[in-house]
Design a protein around this motif. Sequence first.
Motif, PDB file in Angstrom:
ATOM      1  N   HIS A 106      11.612   7.057  -4.613  1.00 50.57           N
ATOM      2  CA  HIS A 106      11.909   5.644  -4.793  1.00 50.57           C
ATOM      3  C   HIS A 106      12.835   5.131  -3.698  1.00 50.57           C
ATOM      4  CE1 HIS A 106      10.490   7.071  -8.679  1.00 50.57           C
ATOM      5  NE2 HIS A 106      10.165   5.819  -8.963  1.00 50.57           N
ATOM      6  N   GLU A 107      13.802   5.958  -3.319  1.00 50.07           N
ATOM      7  CA  GLU A 107      14.691   5.577  -2.220  1.00 50.07           C
ATOM      8  C   GLU A 107      13.918   5.494  -0.909  1.00 50.07           C
ATOM      9  OE1 GLU A 107      18.392   4.563  -0.448  1.00 50.07           O
ATOM     10  OE2 GLU A 107      17.835   4.717  -2.558  1.00 50.07           O
ATOM     11  N   MET A 108      12.983   6.403  -0.688  1.00 49.27           N
ATOM     12  CA  MET A 108      12.178   6.382   0.519  1.00 49.27           C
ATOM     13  C   MET A 108      11.350   5.102   0.599  1.00 49.27           C
ATOM     14  SD  MET A 108       9.223   9.064   1.779  1.00 49.27           S
ATOM     15  CE  MET A 108       8.002   8.476   0.588  1.00 49.27           C
ATOM     16  N   VAL A 109      10.730   4.717  -0.508  1.00 47.40           N
ATOM     17  CA  VAL A 109       9.918   3.507  -0.537  1.00 47.40           C
ATOM     18  C   VAL A 109      10.787   2.268  -0.342  1.00 47.40           C
ATOM     19  CG1 VAL A 109       8.482   2.065  -2.047  1.00 47.40           C
ATOM     20  CG2 VAL A 109       8.049   4.520  -1.867  1.00 47.40           C
ATOM     21  N   LEU A 110      11.948   2.258  -0.954  1.00 46.58           N
ATOM     22  CA  LEU A 110      12.875   1.144  -0.787  1.00 46.58           C
ATOM     23  C   LEU A 110      13.267   0.977   0.678  1.00 46.58           C
ATOM     24  CD1 LEU A 110      14.991  -0.958  -1.698  1.00 46.58           C
ATOM     25  CD2 LEU A 110      16.475   0.963  -2.314  1.00 46.58           C
TER      26      LEU A 110
ATOM     27  N   ARG B  48       1.120   9.002  -6.241  1.00 49.05           N
ATOM     28  CA  ARG B  48       1.634  10.369  -6.136  1.00 49.05           C
ATOM     29  C   ARG B  48       2.709  10.665  -7.178  1.00 49.05           C
ATOM     30  NH1 ARG B  48       1.358  11.459   0.455  1.00 49.05           N
ATOM     31  NH2 ARG B  48      -0.923  11.253   0.529  1.00 49.05           N
ATOM     32  N   TYR B  49       3.618   9.740  -7.394  1.00 51.44           N
ATOM     33  CA  TYR B  49       4.635   9.975  -8.415  1.00 51.44           C
ATOM     34  C   TYR B  49       4.093   9.677  -9.817  1.00 51.44           C
ATOM     35  CZ  TYR B  49       8.946   9.677 -11.105  1.00 51.44           C
ATOM     36  OH  TYR B  49       9.921   9.860 -12.060  1.00 51.44           O
ATOM     37  N   GLY B  50       3.416   8.557  -9.990  1.00 50.89           N
ATOM     38  CA  GLY B  50       2.926   8.157 -11.299  1.00 50.89           C
ATOM     39  C   GLY B  50       1.598   8.751 -11.693  1.00 50.89           C
ATOM     40  N   GLU B  51       0.914   9.408 -10.725  1.00 49.92           N
ATOM     41  CA  GLU B  51      -0.363  10.083 -10.981  1.00 49.92           C
ATOM     42  C   GLU B  51      -1.429   9.124 -11.515  1.00 49.92           C
ATOM     43  OE1 GLU B  51       0.849  13.272 -13.576  1.00 49.92           O
ATOM     44  OE2 GLU B  51       1.289  14.585 -11.863  1.00 49.92           O
ATOM     45  N   ARG B  52      -1.445   7.918 -10.971  1.00 48.66           N
ATOM     46  CA  ARG B  52      -2.475   6.948 -11.293  1.00 48.66           C
ATOM     47  C   ARG B  52      -3.359   6.716 -10.084  1.00 48.66           C
ATOM     48  NH1 ARG B  52       0.205   1.882 -14.638  1.00 48.66           N
ATOM     49  NH2 ARG B  52       1.307   3.101 -16.261  1.00 48.66           N
ATOM     50  N   PRO B  53      -4.580   6.236 -10.286  1.00 48.28           N
ATOM     51  CA  PRO B  53      -5.434   5.893  -9.139  1.00 48.28           C
ATOM     52  C   PRO B  53      -4.791   4.768  -8.326  1.00 48.28           C
ATOM     53  CG  PRO B  53      -6.709   5.968 -11.163  1.00 48.28           C
ATOM     54  CD  PRO B  53      -5.269   6.030 -11.576  1.00 48.28           C
ATOM     55  N   LEU B  54      -5.134   4.722  -7.043  1.00 48.24           N
ATOM     56  CA  LEU B  54      -4.661   3.625  -6.210  1.00 48.24           C
ATOM     57  C   LEU B  54      -5.189   2.303  -6.751  1.00 48.24           C
ATOM     58  CD1 LEU B  54      -5.267   5.131  -2.650  1.00 48.24           C
ATOM     59  CD2 LEU B  54      -3.051   4.830  -3.781  1.00 48.24           C
ATOM     60  N   LEU B  55      -4.383   1.266  -6.642  1.00 51.38           N
ATOM     61  CA  LEU B  55      -4.820  -0.053  -7.081  1.00 51.38           C
ATOM     62  C   LEU B  55      -5.999  -0.541  -6.252  1.00 51.38           C
ATOM     63  CD1 LEU B  55      -4.387  -2.645  -8.760  1.00 51.38           C
ATOM     64  CD2 LEU B  55      -2.778  -3.394  -6.991  1.00 51.38           C
ATOM     65  N   ARG B  56      -5.930  -0.349  -4.926  1.00 57.38           N
ATOM     66  CA  ARG B  56      -6.994  -0.794  -4.017  1.00 57.38           C
ATOM     67  C   ARG B  56      -7.313   0.333  -3.047  1.00 57.38           C
ATOM     68  NH1 ARG B  56      -7.846  -6.276  -3.142  1.00 57.38           N
ATOM     69  NH2 ARG B  56      -9.550  -5.470  -1.843  1.00 57.38           N
TER      70      ARG B  56
ATOM     71  N   ALA C  67       0.824  -1.209   0.000  1.00 55.27           N
ATOM     72  CA  ALA C  67       0.000   0.000   0.000  1.00 55.27           C
ATOM     73  C   ALA C  67       0.859   1.259   0.000  1.00 55.27           C
ATOM     74  CB  ALA C  67      -0.939  -0.014   1.211  1.00 55.27           C
ATOM     75  N   TYR C  68       1.954   1.239   0.742  1.00 55.32           N
ATOM     76  CA  TYR C  68       2.852   2.391   0.806  1.00 55.32           C
ATOM     77  C   TYR C  68       3.496   2.640  -0.554  1.00 55.32           C
ATOM     78  CZ  TYR C  68       6.350   5.476   3.020  1.00 55.32           C
ATOM     79  OH  TYR C  68       7.130   6.545   3.395  1.00 55.32           O
ATOM     80  N   GLU C  69       3.948   1.588  -1.207  1.00 53.66           N
ATOM     81  CA  GLU C  69       4.545   1.729  -2.529  1.00 53.66           C
ATOM     82  C   GLU C  69       3.523   2.240  -3.539  1.00 53.66           C
ATOM     83  OE1 GLU C  69       6.477  -1.164  -5.956  1.00 53.66           O
ATOM     84  OE2 GLU C  69       7.016  -1.523  -3.855  1.00 53.66           O
ATOM     85  N   ASP C  70       2.308   1.720  -3.458  1.00 51.02           N
ATOM     86  CA  ASP C  70       1.254   2.156  -4.378  1.00 51.02           C
ATOM     87  C   ASP C  70       0.940   3.637  -4.181  1.00 51.02           C
ATOM     88  OD1 ASP C  70      -0.552   1.490  -6.464  1.00 51.02           O
ATOM     89  OD2 ASP C  70      -2.202   1.380  -5.031  1.00 51.02           O
ATOM     90  N   LEU C  71       0.899   4.065  -2.918  1.00 50.35           N
ATOM     91  CA  LEU C  71       0.588   5.466  -2.621  1.00 50.35           C
ATOM     92  C   LEU C  71       1.657   6.396  -3.181  1.00 50.35           C
ATOM     93  CD1 LEU C  71      -0.990   7.701  -1.107  1.00 50.35           C
ATOM     94  CD2 LEU C  71       0.415   7.162   0.909  1.00 50.35           C
ATOM     95  N   TRP C  72       2.946   6.094  -2.913  1.00 51.50           N
ATOM     96  CA  TRP C  72       4.006   7.033  -3.237  1.00 51.50           C
ATOM     97  C   TRP C  72       4.534   6.909  -4.656  1.00 51.50           C
ATOM     98  CZ3 TRP C  72       4.941  11.279  -0.669  1.00 51.50           C
ATOM     99  CH2 TRP C  72       4.516  11.363   0.646  1.00 51.50           C
ATOM    100  N   LEU C  73       4.696   5.710  -5.154  1.00 53.17           N
ATOM    101  CA  LEU C  73       5.321   5.551  -6.468  1.00 53.17           C
ATOM    102  C   LEU C  73       4.317   5.425  -7.607  1.00 53.17           C
ATOM    103  CD1 LEU C  73       8.387   3.261  -5.741  1.00 53.17           C
ATOM    104  CD2 LEU C  73       8.159   5.751  -5.578  1.00 53.17           C
ATOM    105  N   VAL C  74       3.133   4.926  -7.313  1.00 56.10           N
ATOM    106  CA  VAL C  74       2.119   4.783  -8.361  1.00 56.10           C
ATOM    107  C   VAL C  74       1.159   5.963  -8.354  1.00 56.10           C
ATOM    108  CG1 VAL C  74       0.272   3.332  -9.277  1.00 56.10           C
ATOM    109  CG2 VAL C  74       2.317   2.273  -8.274  1.00 56.10           C
TER     110      VAL C  74
END
Length: 434
Positions: free
Chosen positions: A130-134, A68-76, A59-66
């Motif tokens: 990306h470093e933060m999520v990693l 907020r960064y990728g400007e896509r809707p959340l997967l779930r 969920a954290y990766e989806d929020l930040w990299l998908v």
Amino acid sequence: MTGSIAATATPTATRIVEALREARRRTFALIASVSDDDLERVHSPLMSPLVWDLAHIAAYEDLWLVHRYGERPLLREDLAAMYDAFETPRAVRGDLPLLDPAQAGEYLEEVRSRTLEIIDERGVGDGVLHEMVLRHEQQHDETMLQTLMLARLDGYELAGRRPMPASSPAVATGLELVEIPAGECRIGAAPDGFSYDNERPRHRTDVRGYLIGRTAVTNASFLTFVEGGGYQRREWWSDEGWAWKEQYDISRPGAWTADLDAEWRLGGLEPLHPDRPVVHVSWFEADAFARAHGARLPTEVEWEKAATWDQEKEIARRYPWGNRRPVAGQHANLDHRGCGTAPVDGYPDGRSPYGCLGMIGDVWEWTSTAFDGYPGFVAHPYREYSEVFFGNDYRVLRGGSWATRTRVATATFRNWDYPQRRQIFSGFRIARDA
């Protein structure tokens, strides 16, 4: 791992993707020998079910990299609140309709595919998110190891574990001190590369001369403290520490057995190794031990100065996108090398410029400092990472543990927890005024 990265990706993007993949392999390796029942069970009221951590990482990766960064809707989007650490406190996570292990694994894979698609399309920018999520995933790996330690699962196997080094013939105790000269030093992370908001801004400060432990305090030294009435001598305890000890009938470190001859480690009981650092002790216990020896806990500034010289002169290797590693040769026991601590003098090459051993790795070390922002602190990228924890309720820990990844355990990284907490892989070294 699903997803791919374009052959035309920049070297920085390629390295980040490789690091993300390595972290995910490590996450799955931690739980490879754990049953689904144990993944879903609440092993301690202090900790989440392991399966919550897995889905939270996704969920954290989806929020930040998908999102907020990728400007896509959340997967779930329907899972966002349940796997938000602030919306859903640990005490209630075991009562929620969590994803089961298979579903959590699918969630991780689907989010990662989306992340790689976005990196393929638009790169990684400056790489900070990306470093933060990693690092977030790597830090949760350590949290999961804390849970596994508290679960005390007989026969737990940590994939890729390596044998620990032997101690030197002249065994250290943690009572040997080295002198650190007075003078100005720089504290905090440099402005380039990645660091957390509470590590900045880098600033100058003066430190008076002091003495600090050459190593962390060992099991043998702490056993002498216990057998010498350390938990009965009121004069060695702060008022708050004594009240905590009395309320919970604390009489030994959290991993020790009642007969003081063995300790719990991942995989089962082992004899109490005298030359390994004492671990799973609270700040209150560390403070009482120091008082009993006419000493104190170091401030975090004293700890950081002892760990590395002025950052202007630091001989550092860098990650490809500009992030500093700790001083070369300063590492001790890191990266899940085994299922616990190593002898305090087992890594003689991991010596700080002032001659201290094991400051980066093996056990987190309590300091006397309350967690707060440095002068000029600015919250980034979100207030809840650090600022909401500022104040006198938390004490700073430094250095990392055997369960910490090298990427996280830098000389400037600041961990924090309540002074009564013992689930973390925490030990300490003592200090005195010069």
